[in-house]
Design an enzyme around this catalytic site. Structure first.
Site, PDB file in Angstrom:
ATOM      1  CG  HIS A  91       4.221   6.673  -1.876  1.00 48.03           C
ATOM      2  ND1 HIS A  91       5.588   6.481  -1.926  1.00 48.03           N
ATOM      3  CD2 HIS A  91       3.675   5.436  -1.710  1.00 48.03           C
ATOM      4  CE1 HIS A  91       5.858   5.189  -1.798  1.00 48.03           C
ATOM      5  NE2 HIS A  91       4.716   4.542  -1.669  1.00 48.03           N
ATOM      6  CG  HIS A 250       5.038   1.335   2.437  1.00 47.35           C
ATOM      7  ND1 HIS A 250       5.265   2.685   2.301  1.00 47.35           N
ATOM      8  CD2 HIS A 250       4.990   0.845   1.174  1.00 47.35           C
ATOM      9  CE1 HIS A 250       5.358   3.003   1.026  1.00 47.35           C
ATOM     10  NE2 HIS A 250       5.203   1.899   0.314  1.00 47.35           N
ATOM     11  CG  ASP A 254       1.930   1.136  -1.306  1.00 49.82           C
ATOM     12  OD1 ASP A 254       2.240   2.335  -1.382  1.00 49.82           O
ATOM     13  OD2 ASP A 254       2.761   0.206  -1.428  1.00 49.82           O
ATOM     14  CG  HIS A 277       0.553  -0.956  -6.243  1.00 49.78           C
ATOM     15  ND1 HIS A 277       0.136  -0.007  -5.341  1.00 49.78           N
ATOM     16  CD2 HIS A 277       1.908  -1.014  -6.110  1.00 49.78           C
ATOM     17  CE1 HIS A 277       1.176   0.494  -4.700  1.00 49.78           C
ATOM     18  NE2 HIS A 277       2.255  -0.111  -5.145  1.00 49.78           N
TER      19      HIS A 277
END
Length: 301
Positions: A91, A250, A254, A277
């Site tokens: 973030h 969101h 990311d 991720h």
């Protein structure tokens, strides 16, 4: 990172590098550790990049925000360099990258970044409060010249060539027909204004059963359901959505943070299907292996 002439993609468009006009800080608790931490953003010289500084460790070791120093952990992005660690940095990186802050020292007094409300909103607000300064050196550009894809048939992310000066994206989120999240798709073009208004406020989310499992493992026991989005059978628990499609927003937030580990602007289209991720970082590694990074001496608005 190697310089190279680009082939079959046209000359990429450069902009000037940027840093902060003054120091900015944000404080809060880490989701995983529960420890109080202050993040202080400091201006940095041209070509510094984003560098984390662990003030709480002897010698104040520095950790460059580069994909080579990423380590695999569940549900977050951690970096390790010469024995020093910073945790859940996505973030912070997204806020800097989204606002095109290229050079910054990020001083912290604990390993894990504060969870805040699960979004990048507080980081963005503090950075904009002190302002952003344009520098004189050109920003490095990675222009996508051919399709690069990582993942499998169910979860994947790919980069495609694009004539756009900015990075375009399309993200597909798929939790199936059951439950409150379902399927969401978002596409657009990354700019500081778009990031600030459409992505930065979007919060971390998880299902109630995931939250209960984490608490059983002794993780996040201090986090109240009002501090992030926890979805039960009837929707968010003790919370309300900021966007109808906040979950996919969101995931794009990311994605922006993870792609920042390339250390340069990406010009092309990123398409993701249930990516996280790990796959985001794998894409960055593959793109850098393609030797497509160029430093240009001109800037076009």
């Amino acid at each position: 990172m190697n310089s190279a002439s680009l082939v079959n993609s046209g000359e990429p468009i450069a902009r000037f590098q940027q840093t902060l006009k003054a120091s900015a800080s944000v404080s809060g608790r880490g989701y995983w550790s529960g420890k109080e931490v202050t993040v202080r953003f400091e201006p940095a010289a041209e070509d510094t990049g984003v560098v984390f500084v662990r003030e709480d460790v002897e010698g104040a070791p520095q950790i460059p925000a580069q994909v080579d120093y990423r380590v695999e952990v569940p549900r977050r992005t951690n970096l390790v360099y010469q024995g020093a660690t910073v945790e859940m940095v996505e973030h912070v990186l997204a806020a800097l990258a989204g606002l095109q802050v290229d050079n910054c020292y990020v001083h912290v007094n604990s390993a894990e970044m504060p969870g805040m409300d699960g979004s990048a909103k507080d980081y963005v607000e503090q950075i904009l409060t002190v302002g952003i300064e344009t520098q004189t050196a050109p920003r490095a550009v990675l222009a996508i010249s051919e399709v690069v894809r990582v993942g499998d048939d169910e979860c994947w992310v790919e980069a495609r060539p694009s004539g756009s000066k900015r990075m375009k994206f399309k993200y597909r989120l798929d939790f199936g027909n059951e439950g409150m999240i379902g399927r969401e798709t978002l596409e657009g073009k990354i700019s500081p204004e778009y990031f600030q208004n459409e992505l930065a406020p979007a919060r971390t989310f998880l299902l109630l059963q995931e939250a209960e499992w984490l608490r059983q493992q002794g993780l996040g026991t201090h986090v109240d359901f009002s501090e992030l989005l926890v979805f039960g059978p009837e929707g968010p628990i003790d919370n309300e959505l900021r966007f109808e499609d906040e979950c996919v927003r969101h995931k794009v937030l990311d994605l922006v943070g993870d792609l920042a580990l390339a250390g340069c602007d990406i010009q092309g289209t990123i398409i993701a299907n249930r990516s996280g991720h790990r796959l985001n970082a794998e894409l960055v590694k593959q793109l850098l292996k393609e030797n497509q990074v160029a430093y240009l001496s001109r800037r076009t608005a």
